[in-house]
Design a protein around this motif. Structure first.
Motif, PDB file in Angstrom:
ATOM      1  N   ALA A 137       0.798  -1.229   0.000  1.00 31.73           N
ATOM      2  CA  ALA A 137       0.000   0.000   0.000  1.00 31.73           C
ATOM      3  C   ALA A 137       0.830   1.278   0.000  1.00 31.73           C
ATOM      4  CB  ALA A 137      -0.928  -0.004   1.220  1.00 31.73           C
ATOM      5  N   ALA A 138       2.121   1.170   0.313  1.00 25.39           N
ATOM      6  CA  ALA A 138       2.969   2.361   0.333  1.00 25.39           C
ATOM      7  C   ALA A 138       3.891   2.451  -0.880  1.00 25.39           C
ATOM      8  CB  ALA A 138       3.805   2.380   1.613  1.00 25.39           C
ATOM      9  N   SER A 139       3.733   1.537  -1.831  1.00 23.89           N
ATOM     10  CA  SER A 139       4.591   1.592  -3.012  1.00 23.89           C
ATOM     11  C   SER A 139       4.327   2.890  -3.775  1.00 23.89           C
ATOM     12  CB  SER A 139       4.334   0.388  -3.920  1.00 23.89           C
ATOM     13  OG  SER A 139       2.991   0.386  -4.384  1.00 23.89           O
ATOM     14  N   ARG A 140       5.409   3.508  -4.205  1.00 17.82           N
ATOM     15  CA  ARG A 140       5.363   4.798  -4.902  1.00 17.82           C
ATOM     16  C   ARG A 140       4.779   5.914  -4.037  1.00 17.82           C
ATOM     17  NH1 ARG A 140       4.116   1.060  -8.775  1.00 17.82           N
ATOM     18  NH2 ARG A 140       1.875   1.354  -8.557  1.00 17.82           N
ATOM     19  N   ARG A 141       4.850   5.738  -2.727  1.00 17.96           N
ATOM     20  CA  ARG A 141       4.442   6.798  -1.799  1.00 17.96           C
ATOM     21  C   ARG A 141       5.677   7.476  -1.230  1.00 17.96           C
ATOM     22  NH1 ARG A 141      -1.291   7.680  -1.462  1.00 17.96           N
ATOM     23  NH2 ARG A 141      -2.317   5.676  -1.802  1.00 17.96           N
ATOM     24  N   ASN A 142       5.537   8.724  -0.872  1.00 22.64           N
ATOM     25  CA  ASN A 142       6.660   9.461  -0.313  1.00 22.64           C
ATOM     26  C   ASN A 142       6.856   9.170   1.175  1.00 22.64           C
ATOM     27  OD1 ASN A 142       8.781  11.496  -0.507  1.00 22.64           O
ATOM     28  ND2 ASN A 142       7.456  12.752   0.767  1.00 22.64           N
ATOM     29  N   SER A 143       5.747   9.042   1.906  1.00 21.28           N
ATOM     30  CA  SER A 143       5.844   8.799   3.340  1.00 21.28           C
ATOM     31  C   SER A 143       4.678   7.936   3.793  1.00 21.28           C
ATOM     32  CB  SER A 143       5.841  10.121   4.121  1.00 21.28           C
ATOM     33  OG  SER A 143       4.633  10.834   3.892  1.00 21.28           O
ATOM     34  N   LEU A 147       0.869   0.427  11.434  1.00 21.39           N
ATOM     35  CA  LEU A 147       0.646  -0.212  12.725  1.00 21.39           C
ATOM     36  C   LEU A 147       0.386  -1.692  12.490  1.00 21.39           C
ATOM     37  CD1 LEU A 147      -1.697   2.379  14.505  1.00 21.39           C
ATOM     38  CD2 LEU A 147       0.713   1.911  15.050  1.00 21.39           C
ATOM     39  N   THR A 148       1.144  -2.545  13.145  1.00 20.42           N
ATOM     40  CA  THR A 148       0.894  -3.987  13.089  1.00 20.42           C
ATOM     41  C   THR A 148       0.095  -4.371  14.323  1.00 20.42           C
ATOM     42  OG1 THR A 148       3.014  -4.452  14.190  1.00 20.42           O
ATOM     43  CG2 THR A 148       2.986  -4.469  11.780  1.00 20.42           C
ATOM     44  N   LEU A 149      -1.113  -4.841  14.115  1.00 19.87           N
ATOM     45  CA  LEU A 149      -2.022  -5.166  15.213  1.00 19.87           C
ATOM     46  C   LEU A 149      -2.107  -6.670  15.355  1.00 19.87           C
ATOM     47  CD1 LEU A 149      -4.848  -2.658  14.154  1.00 19.87           C
ATOM     48  CD2 LEU A 149      -2.968  -2.245  15.764  1.00 19.87           C
ATOM     49  N   GLY A 150      -1.226  -7.224  16.156  1.00 18.06           N
ATOM     50  CA  GLY A 150      -1.189  -8.663  16.378  1.00 18.06           C
ATOM     51  C   GLY A 150      -1.161  -8.962  17.861  1.00 18.06           C
ATOM     52  N   THR A 151      -0.334  -9.939  18.260  1.00 16.56           N
ATOM     53  CA  THR A 151      -0.169 -10.241  19.681  1.00 16.56           C
ATOM     54  C   THR A 151       0.245  -8.994  20.438  1.00 16.56           C
ATOM     55  OG1 THR A 151       0.485 -12.490  19.100  1.00 16.56           O
ATOM     56  CG2 THR A 151       1.008 -11.735  21.322  1.00 16.56           C
ATOM     57  N   GLY A 152       1.106  -8.193  19.809  1.00 21.07           N
ATOM     58  CA  GLY A 152       1.456  -6.867  20.295  1.00 21.07           C
ATOM     59  C   GLY A 152       1.088  -5.854  19.225  1.00 21.07           C
ATOM     60  N   VAL A 153       1.539  -4.628  19.408  1.00 23.64           N
ATOM     61  CA  VAL A 153       1.334  -3.594  18.390  1.00 23.64           C
ATOM     62  C   VAL A 153       2.690  -2.983  18.053  1.00 23.64           C
ATOM     63  CG1 VAL A 153       0.282  -1.362  17.837  1.00 23.64           C
ATOM     64  CG2 VAL A 153      -1.012  -3.061  19.137  1.00 23.64           C
ATOM     65  N   GLY A 154       3.056  -3.072  16.778  1.00 24.94           N
ATOM     66  CA  GLY A 154       4.296  -2.476  16.316  1.00 24.94           C
ATOM     67  C   GLY A 154       4.006  -1.283  15.431  1.00 24.94           C
ATOM     68  N   CYS A 155       5.036  -0.495  15.176  1.00 25.24           N
ATOM     69  CA  CYS A 155       4.861   0.697  14.348  1.00 25.24           C
ATOM     70  C   CYS A 155       6.086   0.891  13.466  1.00 25.24           C
ATOM     71  CB  CYS A 155       4.657   1.928  15.234  1.00 25.24           C
ATOM     72  SG  CYS A 155       4.377   3.459  14.314  1.00 25.24           S
ATOM     73  N   GLY A 156       5.850   1.090  12.167  1.00 25.04           N
ATOM     74  CA  GLY A 156       6.919   1.384  11.235  1.00 25.04           C
ATOM     75  C   GLY A 156       6.660   2.723  10.564  1.00 25.04           C
ATOM     76  N   ILE A 157       7.725   3.470  10.336  1.00 23.86           N
ATOM     77  CA  ILE A 157       7.617   4.806   9.750  1.00 23.86           C
ATOM     78  C   ILE A 157       8.536   4.898   8.535  1.00 23.86           C
ATOM     79  CG2 ILE A 157       7.889   7.284  10.143  1.00 23.86           C
ATOM     80  CD1 ILE A 157       5.744   6.052  11.890  1.00 23.86           C
ATOM     81  N   ALA A 158       8.035   5.485   7.458  1.00 19.65           N
ATOM     82  CA  ALA A 158       8.869   5.736   6.279  1.00 19.65           C
ATOM     83  C   ALA A 158       8.760   7.205   5.891  1.00 19.65           C
ATOM     84  CB  ALA A 158       8.437   4.860   5.111  1.00 19.65           C
ATOM     85  N   VAL A 159       9.894   7.833   5.669  1.00 17.14           N
ATOM     86  CA  VAL A 159       9.956   9.234   5.240  1.00 17.14           C
ATOM     87  C   VAL A 159      10.844   9.306   4.002  1.00 17.14           C
ATOM     88  CG1 VAL A 159      10.612  11.580   5.895  1.00 17.14           C
ATOM     89  CG2 VAL A 159       9.693  10.021   7.623  1.00 17.14           C
ATOM     90  N   PHE A 160      10.375  10.004   2.967  1.00 16.10           N
ATOM     91  CA  PHE A 160      11.084  10.075   1.691  1.00 16.10           C
ATOM     92  C   PHE A 160      11.366   8.674   1.129  1.00 16.10           C
ATOM     93  CE2 PHE A 160      12.784  13.896   4.059  1.00 16.10           C
ATOM     94  CZ  PHE A 160      11.888  14.779   3.490  1.00 16.10           C
ATOM     95  N   GLY A 161      10.439   7.751   1.374  1.00 19.33           N
ATOM     96  CA  GLY A 161      10.574   6.406   0.854  1.00 19.33           C
ATOM     97  C   GLY A 161      11.553   5.537   1.591  1.00 19.33           C
ATOM     98  N   LYS A 162      12.097   6.015   2.708  1.00 23.94           N
ATOM     99  CA  LYS A 162      13.070   5.261   3.489  1.00 23.94           C
ATOM    100  C   LYS A 162      12.529   4.992   4.887  1.00 23.94           C
ATOM    101  CE  LYS A 162      15.917   5.821   0.057  1.00 23.94           C
ATOM    102  NZ  LYS A 162      16.232   4.705  -0.855  1.00 23.94           N
ATOM    103  N   VAL A 163      12.844   3.823   5.417  1.00 25.54           N
ATOM    104  CA  VAL A 163      12.354   3.445   6.737  1.00 25.54           C
ATOM    105  C   VAL A 163      13.180   4.149   7.815  1.00 25.54           C
ATOM    106  CG1 VAL A 163      11.972   1.532   8.342  1.00 25.54           C
ATOM    107  CG2 VAL A 163      11.543   1.216   5.894  1.00 25.54           C
TER     108      VAL A 163
END
Length: 374
Positions: A137-143, A147-163
């Motif tokens: 869903a973030a392909s060709r997106r700038n930022s 949120l990963t909603l599983g056993t826990g909750v994780g968070c990933g951030i991408a800015v300028f196409g980089k994590v």
């Protein structure tokens, strides 16, 4: 000069490993993001590091065997894991696994008989957003924020196409506080998003309200679909918690898209609709609501493996560029916020110095190798 018109360019392959709270997964993936073979194994009650590493290694070997790819064509292995990844390969701060400074990179390299430079370890939410940037869903997106909603909750951030991983690689958006003095969280704090919106939290909340024990999050969703008003209320509360988290991310980062991944998010569009509705109710009046940028993950069921493989591919490509171009600087696929500051950008420091930092963690691992690590 001679031009070889019929020269065959060999495809290179990667192994993506995804460590969850209950299962380990492995996949062989080509350079275009296509999954050739997939293997999964249950962890059972095994939380000893050595046992988990062995299970991950089995997943890798079985996936390679099923794919028919030669190990000589495997250019790298990526491992997504809960917790923070520090010092280029140590896993720490994983509340669900109870790990502290586990040298996972070097243990995996030993288990697979590979040079440790071929193994990349990263946080599982960072792996997920790598996958969404690559084929989701973030392909060709700038930022983007995820949120990963599983056993826990994780968070990933991408800015300028980089994590983005943060200055100390301990960005944990799943532990943003959304309720003051709220539910107890596995991290030791209270009121975290994870404590109110994870699969564990949903099952626990329903059990506390009804006294019915040993129910899973999926069973709570099933009961809600069958008209159980208590289950519906629990899920509404979880959706509202996720909405608060999404609005916080939108206002802090102003991303192109906020992605929901994991077992809770994939319970259907009904949950996404609830999150969007609550996010819209939290809108401000001075600027437009952006609740419609909240979407479901699109990288598929192999998201964790795909993202881990992508991170390995990028890291190996960066290393090869640094080796081939010597002092010429290359832009990494993951970077920390400290790289935004001029003091870290000025000068012509040798890019190869970043790749030499593995020596100290490796020496630490070798000194611990015969010890029982937990």
């Amino acid at each position: 000069f001679y031009f070889m018109a019929d020269r065959k360019i060999e495809m290179k392959y990667l192994i993506g490993l995804d460590l969850g709270a209950t299962n380990a997964k492995g996949a062989v993936i080509d350079e275009l993001g296509r999954v050739l073979a997939f293997e999964t194994r249950a962890l059972g009650n095994e939380l000893q590091v050595e046992s988990i590493v062995s299970i991950l290694a089995v997943c890798a070997r079985q996936a390679v065997l099923a794919s028919g790819v030669s190990w000589s064509h495997i250019i790298g292995v990526g491992v997504g894991t809960p917790g923070a990844v520090i010092d280029d390969g140590y896993v720490t701060g994983s509340g669900n696994l109870g790990w502290h400074r586990v040298p996972l990179k070097w243990m995996m390299a030993d288990a697979l008989g590979l040079n440790d430079t071929k193994v990349v370890v990263l946080n599982d939410a960072d792996a997920a957003i790598h996958a969404e940037l690559w084929v989701g869903a973030a392909s060709r997106r700038n930022s983007a924020a995820l949120l990963t909603l599983g056993t826990g909750v994780g968070c990933g951030i991408a800015v300028f196409g980089k994590v983005v991983t943060g200055t100390t690689s301990t960005m944990e958006g799943g532990h943003m506080i959304i309720v003051q003095n709220g539910r107890q969280c596995a991290c030791g704090g209270r009121g975290c998003l994870e404590a109110h919106a994870s699969a564990t939290a949903i099952a626990s909340d329903y059990q506390e309200r009804t006294g019915k024990m040993h129910l899973t999050c999926a069973q709570v969703f099933t009961r809600a679909a069958n008209g159980d008003t208590t289950a519906q209320s629990v899920i509404d509360d979880a959706a509202q918690a996720v909405a608060i988290g999404c609005v916080n991310l939108i206002r802090l980062l102003d991303p192109d898209v906020v992605i929901l991944a994991g077992g809770v998010a994939t319970q259907g569009n009904g949950f996404l609709h609830k999150v969007r509705k609550y996010a819209d109710e939290l809108k401000w009046t001075c600027l437009p609501s952006r609740h419609n940028i909240i979407v479901l993950a699109a990288a598929g069921v192999h998201t964790g493996c795909l993202g881990a493989a992508k991170a390995a591919r990028d890291a190996i490509s960066l290393r090869d560029n640094v080796t081939g171009l010597s002092r010429r600087r290359s832009e990494p696929s993951c970077f920390c916020f400290s790289s935004f500051f001029p003091s870290r950008l000025s000068g012509d420091e040798d890019a190869t110095t970043t790749s030499s930092c593995t020596s100290l963690p490796l020496l630490r691992y070798q000194s611990q190798k015969k010890m029982n690590v937990r």
